[in-house]
Design a protein around this motif. Sequence first.
Motif, mmCIF file in Angstrom:
data_model
loop_
_atom_site.group_PDB
_atom_site.id
_atom_site.type_symbol
_atom_site.label_atom_id
_atom_site.label_comp_id
_atom_site.label_asym_id
_atom_site.label_seq_id
_atom_site.Cartn_x
_atom_site.Cartn_y
_atom_site.Cartn_z
ATOM 1 N N MET A 1 61.518 71.776 4.062
ATOM 2 C CA MET A 1 61.166 70.688 4.948
ATOM 3 C C MET A 1 59.949 69.981 4.362
ATOM 4 S SD MET A 1 60.457 70.684 9.026
ATOM 5 C CE MET A 1 59.015 71.671 9.228
ATOM 6 N N GLY A 2 60.021 68.653 4.237
ATOM 7 C CA GLY A 2 58.939 67.871 3.676
ATOM 8 C C GLY A 2 57.747 67.791 4.613
ATOM 9 N N GLU A 3 56.568 67.772 4.012
ATOM 10 C CA GLU A 3 55.327 67.654 4.781
ATOM 11 C C GLU A 3 55.072 66.183 5.096
ATOM 12 O OE1 GLU A 3 52.292 69.446 6.765
ATOM 13 O OE2 GLU A 3 53.796 70.480 5.583
ATOM 14 N N VAL A 4 54.825 65.877 6.347
ATOM 15 C CA VAL A 4 54.574 64.505 6.782
ATOM 16 C C VAL A 4 53.085 64.341 7.033
ATOM 17 C CG1 VAL A 4 55.035 62.775 8.562
ATOM 18 C CG2 VAL A 4 56.849 64.348 7.871
ATOM 19 N N SER A 5 52.496 63.306 6.418
ATOM 20 C CA SER A 5 51.101 63.001 6.726
ATOM 21 C C SER A 5 51.086 61.811 7.679
ATOM 22 C CB SER A 5 50.308 62.689 5.457
ATOM 23 O OG SER A 5 50.732 61.479 4.882
ATOM 24 N N GLU A 6 50.145 61.836 8.597
ATOM 25 C CA GLU A 6 50.034 60.798 9.631
ATOM 26 C C GLU A 6 48.638 60.197 9.562
ATOM 27 O OE1 GLU A 6 49.852 60.736 14.490
ATOM 28 O OE2 GLU A 6 51.210 62.163 13.532
ATOM 29 N N THR A 7 48.597 58.846 9.515
ATOM 30 C CA THR A 7 47.317 58.152 9.443
ATOM 31 C C THR A 7 47.265 57.086 10.523
ATOM 32 O OG1 THR A 7 47.307 58.449 7.040
ATOM 33 C CG2 THR A 7 45.759 56.838 7.939
ATOM 34 N N SER A 8 46.234 57.150 11.363
ATOM 35 C CA SER A 8 46.050 56.132 12.391
ATOM 36 C C SER A 8 45.555 54.850 11.726
ATOM 37 C CB SER A 8 45.027 56.620 13.415
ATOM 38 O OG SER A 8 44.806 55.620 14.388
ATOM 39 N N LEU A 9 46.145 53.722 12.120
ATOM 40 C CA LEU A 9 45.745 52.410 11.612
ATOM 41 C C LEU A 9 45.241 51.598 12.799
ATOM 42 C CD1 LEU A 9 48.862 51.766 9.338
ATOM 43 C CD2 LEU A 9 46.638 52.660 8.635
ATOM 44 N N PRO A 10 43.943 51.669 13.091
ATOM 45 C CA PRO A 10 43.395 51.001 14.277
ATOM 46 C C PRO A 10 43.793 49.528 14.351
ATOM 47 C CG PRO A 10 41.736 52.375 13.247
ATOM 48 C CD PRO A 10 42.912 52.340 12.307
ATOM 49 N N GLY A 11 44.291 49.131 15.508
ATOM 50 C CA GLY A 11 44.717 47.753 15.725
ATOM 51 C C GLY A 11 46.098 47.441 15.183
ATOM 52 N N VAL A 12 46.688 48.387 14.452
ATOM 53 C CA VAL A 12 48.012 48.169 13.853
ATOM 54 C C VAL A 12 49.019 49.154 14.416
ATOM 55 C CG1 VAL A 12 49.361 48.141 11.711
ATOM 56 C CG2 VAL A 12 47.016 47.260 11.720
ATOM 57 N N GLY A 13 48.753 50.448 14.257
ATOM 58 C CA GLY A 13 49.683 51.488 14.691
ATOM 59 C C GLY A 13 49.417 52.777 13.944
ATOM 60 N N VAL A 14 50.491 53.378 13.425
ATOM 61 C CA VAL A 14 50.394 54.657 12.724
ATOM 62 C C VAL A 14 51.253 54.594 11.467
ATOM 63 C CG1 VAL A 14 50.792 57.154 12.897
ATOM 64 C CG2 VAL A 14 50.098 55.880 14.915
ATOM 65 N N ARG A 15 50.754 55.194 10.377
ATOM 66 C CA ARG A 15 51.525 55.285 9.132
ATOM 67 C C ARG A 15 51.898 56.752 8.917
ATOM 68 N NH1 ARG A 15 48.128 53.402 4.773
ATOM 69 N NH2 ARG A 15 47.245 55.491 4.833
ATOM 70 N N TYR A 16 53.182 56.986 8.630
ATOM 71 C CA TYR A 16 53.699 58.312 8.303
ATOM 72 C C TYR A 16 54.169 58.274 6.857
ATOM 73 C CZ TYR A 16 53.856 58.700 13.372
ATOM 74 O OH TYR A 16 53.524 58.705 14.698
ATOM 75 N N GLU A 17 53.852 59.321 6.100
ATOM 76 C CA GLU A 17 54.252 59.359 4.694
ATOM 77 C C GLU A 17 54.795 60.728 4.326
ATOM 78 O OE1 GLU A 17 51.003 56.324 2.757
ATOM 79 O OE2 GLU A 17 50.464 58.424 2.944
ATOM 80 N N ILE A 18 55.753 60.719 3.385
ATOM 81 C CA ILE A 18 56.271 61.954 2.808
ATOM 82 C C ILE A 18 56.397 61.759 1.306
ATOM 83 C CG2 ILE A 18 57.569 62.603 4.881
ATOM 84 C CD1 ILE A 18 60.136 61.828 3.267
ATOM 85 N N ALA A 19 56.399 62.869 0.598
ATOM 86 C CA ALA A 19 56.666 62.852 -0.834
ATOM 87 C C ALA A 19 58.074 63.407 -1.035
ATOM 88 C CB ALA A 19 55.651 63.710 -1.581
ATOM 89 N N THR A 20 58.877 62.692 -1.813
ATOM 90 C CA THR A 20 60.231 63.168 -2.098
ATOM 91 C C THR A 20 60.173 64.263 -3.159
ATOM 92 O OG1 THR A 20 60.625 61.534 -3.835
ATOM 93 C CG2 THR A 20 61.170 60.878 -1.567
#
Length: 161
Positions: A1-20
């Motif tokens: 299962m890939g590790e998901v990183s989550e970054t809050s983007l104030p005023g925009v939303g949230v960014r989720y990232e994974i490495a393939t």
Amino acid sequence: MGEVSETSLPGVGVRYEIATTDGRQVGVVVHQTGRRDLVVYDTEDPDSVCESLELTEDEAHTLGELLGGSRLLERMHDTIHQVEDLVISWVRIEPSSPVAGHTLAEAALRARTGAGVVALVAEGGSIPVPGGSTRLTPGDTAVLVGVAGAVERATALLAPS
């Protein structure tokens, strides 16, 4: 299962990232408006985006279903099986519903059907554990919990055929 990183983007939303598995970085920016941006990062500079695709909320949900659904929903599905009689259902509130536009207190869904509304999902965002003054707005989605018969009665009230 890939590790998901989550970054809050104030005023925009949230960014989720994974490495393939081949080392590529892929992300999704979930805007407060419901819009999603699917992004692929440059292999030489992981801070630069080489591809970006704007998706509506519906397009993002469809793509998610095509890719195999949400792990959260899979986990919830497993949890549901552990509670023998519990049913969780997502029901779109139709304009023809006799309780559309009413507050939860006015609609008295729990008293009338036995099912509870544990969340409302709207275009502008979700309302977890909505209070009695929360309106049942046509087009929003109610997350219902209860035994099967209760959820069926609440569904018939929120989305009459």
